[in-house]
Design a protein around this motif. Structure first.
Motif, PDB file in Angstrom:
ATOM      1  N   THR A  78       0.795  -1.350   0.077  1.00  0.00           N
ATOM      2  CA  THR A  78       0.137  -0.051   0.022  1.00  0.00           C
ATOM      3  C   THR A  78       0.862   1.242  -0.153  1.00  0.00           C
ATOM      4  O   THR A  78       0.186   2.420  -0.384  1.00  0.00           O
ATOM      5  N   ASP A  79       2.185   1.055   0.556  1.00  0.00           N
ATOM      6  CA  ASP A  79       3.097   2.284   0.400  1.00  0.00           C
ATOM      7  C   ASP A  79       4.175   1.959  -0.054  1.00  0.00           C
ATOM      8  O   ASP A  79       4.984   1.393   0.937  1.00  0.00           O
ATOM      9  N   PRO A  80       4.836   2.228  -1.093  1.00  0.00           N
ATOM     10  CA  PRO A  80       6.082   1.885  -1.602  1.00  0.00           C
ATOM     11  C   PRO A  80       7.335   2.472  -0.886  1.00  0.00           C
ATOM     12  O   PRO A  80       8.267   1.672  -0.921  1.00  0.00           O
ATOM     13  N   GLY A  81       6.883   3.370  -0.156  1.00  0.00           N
ATOM     14  CA  GLY A  81       8.218   4.034   0.550  1.00  0.00           C
ATOM     15  C   GLY A  81       8.192   3.187   1.956  1.00  0.00           C
ATOM     16  O   GLY A  81       9.278   3.520   2.688  1.00  0.00           O
ATOM     17  N   GLN A  82       7.451   2.224   2.331  1.00  0.00           N
ATOM     18  CA  GLN A  82       7.482   1.591   3.610  1.00  0.00           C
ATOM     19  C   GLN A  82       8.035   0.046   3.317  1.00  0.00           C
ATOM     20  O   GLN A  82       7.478  -0.542   2.233  1.00  0.00           O
TER      21      GLN A  82
END
Length: 552
Positions: A109-113
Motif C-alpha cells: 500500500t505504500d512503496p516507501g515503507q
C-alpha cells in the motif's frame, strides 16, 4: 461445423476466465458468481484472542491459560530489533513476536515503507509460544508477563548473530527462558525454550508453537487477482494441506478432521500472496496439529509437542525455527521438507515447477525478469510450433472455403439437412477438418495456464523492473500501455480468423475480446506481458501461414 469449432474455442476461453474470476472473488471474500458472499466475520477479536478454558477443553483445539478466560489487563512493553533483512517488534507479554517488517521488500500500500508480514497495524498476526500441562498445573504461556534481558537490539557490522532473551516469573512451579537468535541475511529465527522445574513435583509440559492471524487478505489483493490466505499443515504422509478460514469457522466437534492431527514430522504455516510464516521443528518428535477459530475474525494454527516429564530441579530444552519471509522456492526447500509448497501452483504444479526452473535459469543468464518472461514464451511457442502450424493451416483452409460455405448457407437456409450434406462434401473435397484447430489449443492450454500461475506466485517478480515505465512486474501497468496493446492484439487475431456465417456470431467474435480485455487493465504487468507476447507470436505465425495459403 465452423460455428461449432469457434464456439468451442470461445466457451473454453470464457469459462477459464469466469472460473479464475470466481476463484479470486472467493479467496478475497467477495460475492462469488455461483452463490452468495463468502462468510466473513467483521467484528474485532476481543480481549487477548484466547478462548475460555471451557471452550478449549471442549474442542481441544488451542493452548489456553488454565483458569483465566479473561485475564486482567497487564502492562507490557514493546521494543524493536533490527537486522539487515528484517525489523522485528517484541512484546514482553509472553515474549511474543508481534511484528516483522522485511527491509528488502516494499509495502503493497505504500512503496516507501517496508513489507509487513507479522503485522499489528490493520491486522492481528502474531507468532506465539508457551506451555500447557498434561494435568491441571498452569505453566508459562504467551499471556505470561515476562522480562526482557538487556542486550544488543541491532545487528552490528561484523556481527553474524543477534540474541534476544526473555525470562518468565515462576508459574505453577516452572520458569521459562525463551531465546530468539537472528542470523545475518536469513529470514529464519532460532527459538530456544528452556523450562526449569523450580517446584517439588514433576511437570508434564507440552510446548505449543502457534501462529495467530485474522482472516483479512493482504491489502494488495483485489477482486481481479488473489491467492490463498490461511493456515497450512504439512506431514510426510499427508503432504501439504491448506485449511480455509471459513472451513475452520464452520467445523464442529465430531466433524471429519480438516487436516492431519498427529505425526512425528511436519510443520505449520500461515500463507499469503508472496510471503509466509512457519514454525519448524526437527523431525522424529511426536507432535499434534490444531486449527481453531478463537474470535469473530481471529484464527490460530498450532503445533503442540508433548515433552518428557521434568523432575524437580531439572530443565527441559526445546529448539524450534520460525520462518518469516518471502516464498523463494529454492531457499524454502533447504529449510524443511515440503516447505517450498507454500508457493502454491494449485492444479498445475506438475507443469509449473519445471516452467519456473526454466524461467529461473533464463533469468540467471540475462538478469531481467521481463525479458525472461518473453524468452520463455518464445521457447514454449517454438516447442508447439508444428501443433500451432497445423491449427493455423486448418483455419486458413476454413477461411479459403468460407465464401462457398456462406453462399451455401444462404442458398439452402430452408433445407438444413441438404445444407449439412453439401458442407461436408466441400470439406471432403478441400480436405478441411473444421475441428482441426481445436486440438492444438487444448494440448497447449495446461502449459500456458501453468505459466500463468508461475508468474502469479513468484515473489521474485515483486518490484522487478522490465523496461522504461514498467518498474514493477507484479503491479499493474501505470499507463495501461500493455493492456491496450493486449486488446488490439486480440482484435487482430479475430480479423485473421475465418469469418462467421452467422452475423450475430461474427459480432460476438469482435465483442468478446473487448468485453474481457478490461480485466487486463488490473492484472500485474508481468502477466499482461506474458499474454501479449503469446498473442503477438501467434499472430505472426498465423499471418505467415495465411499469406502462404493465399487467404490474405
Amino acid at each position: 461445423m465452423t460455428d461449432m469449432r469457434r464456439t468451442l474455442l470461445w466457451v473454453v476461453f470464457t469459462m477459464s476466465l469466469v472460473l479464475l474470476w470466481d476463484a479470486w472473488s472467493r479467496h478475497n471474500g467477495q460475492p462469488t458468481l455461483f452463490g452468495g458472499p463468502v462468510p466473513a466475520a467483521s467484528a474485532a477479536a476481543s480481549g487477548n484472542g484466547v478462548p475460555t478454558p471451557a471452550s478449549a477443553a471442549a474442542n481441544g483445539a488451542t493452548p489456553v491459560v488454565a483458569g483465566a478466560s479473561a485475564p486482567a489487563p497487564v502492562r507490557s512493553e514493546t521494543f524493536t530489533v533490527h537486522t539487515d533483512v528484517m525489523t522485528a517488534t517484541f512484546d514482553t507479554l509472553g515474549g511474543t513476536l508481534r511484528r516483522v517488517a522485511l527491509n528488502k521488500y516494499h509495502s503493497d500500500t505504500d512503496p516507501g515503507q517496508p513489507m509487513l508480514v507479522l503485522d499489528e497495524t490493520g491486522h492481528r498476526y502474531e507468532a506465539q509460544t508457551g506451555y500447557i500441562s498434561a494435568g491441571a498445573t498452569p505453566l508459562p504461556t504467551h499471556l505470561t508477563l515476562m522480562s526482557a534481558v538487556p542486550g544488543d537490539r541491532d545487528l552490528k557490522d561484523g556481527q553474524d548473530t543477534l540474541t534476544v532473551r526473555f525470562e518468565s516469573p515462576e508459574v505453577g512451579g516452572a520458569k521459562l527462558v525463551k531465546t530468539y537468535t537472528f542470523h545475518r541475511g536469513q529470514y529464519t529465527v532460532d527459538v530456544k525454550h528452556a523450562l526449569t522445574n523450580v517446584g517439588s513435583a514433576p511437570l508434564q509440559p507440552q510446548l505449543y508453537l502457534q501462529l495467530q492471524r485474522d482472516d483479512k487478505a493482504p491489502g494488495a489483493h483485489t477482486s481481479f487477482y488473489s491467492t490463498f490466505t490461511g493456515p497450512a499443515v504439512y506431514t510426510d504422509e499427508k503432504r501439504y494441506q491448506k485449511v480455509k478460514f471459513e472451513d475452520i469457522a464452520k467445523h464442529q466437534p465430531g466433524d471429519s478432521p480438516l487436516h492431519v492431527q498427529k505425526a512425528n514430522d511436519g510443520w505449520i504455516a500461515m500463507v499469503q500472496h508472496y510471503f509466509a510464516t512457519a514454525w519448524l521443528v526437527k523431525d522424529g518428535s511426536p507432535r499434534e496439529f490444531r486449527t481453531t477459530k478463537i474470535g469473530p475474525d481471529l484464527f490460530t494454527v498450532a503445533l503442540v509437542q508433548p515433552l518428557p516429564a521434568v523432575a524437580p530441579g531439572a530443565t527441559e530444552t526445546s529448539d524450534a525455527t520460525l520462518f518469516v519471509g518471502p516464498q523463494e522456492e529454492k531457499k524454502l526447500a533447504t529449510l524443511a521438507p515440503g516447505l517450498e509448497l507454500v508457493k502454491d501452483y494449485g492444479w498445475f504444479k506438475v507443469l509449473a515447477e519445471p516452467l519456473f526452473w526454466v524461467l529461473d535459469h533464463i533469468h540467471k543468464l540475462i538478469g531481467n525478469w521481463g525479458w525472461s518472461i518473453i524468452l520463455l514464451v518464445v521457447l514454449l511457442k517454438a516447442a508447439f510450433y508444428w501443433l500451432n502450424a497445423n491449427a493455423y493451416k486448418s483455419m486458413a483452409k476454413m477461411k479459403a472455403v468460407n465464401p462457398r460455405i456462406m453462399e451455401l448457407r444462404e442458398r439452402l437456409k430452408d433445407k438444413p439437412q441438404e445444407m449439412q450434406q453439401e458442407m461436408m462434401r466441400i470439406y471432403r473435397e478441400e480436405k478441411v477438418n473444421p475441428l482441426g484447430g481445436c486440438l492444438p489449443i487444448f494440448v497447449q492450454m495446461p502449459f500456458f495456464m501453468a505459466l500463468y500461475w508461475v508468474l502469479m506466485s513468484t515473489v521474485e517478480m515483486r518490484g522487478a523492473p522490465w523496461i522504461g515505465w514498467i518498474t514493477d512486474l507484479s503491479a499493474k501497468d501505470p499507463f495501461f500501455i500493455l493492456p491496450v496493446l493486449m486488446t488490439l492484439s486480440s482484435l487482430l487475431q479475430v480479423w485473421l480468423s475465418p469469418k462467421q456465417a452467422d452475423p450475430m456470431q461474427q459480432k460476438m467474435m469482435w465483442i468478446m475480446p473487448l468485453a474481457f480485455s478490461f480485466m487486463f487493465f488490473f492484472f500485474p504487468s508481468g502477466l499482461v506481458l506474458y499474454w501479449l507476447t503469446n498473442n503477438l507470436l501467434s499472430i505472426a505465425q498465423q499471418y505467415v501461414i495465411n499469406k502462404r495459403m493465399g487467404v490474405l
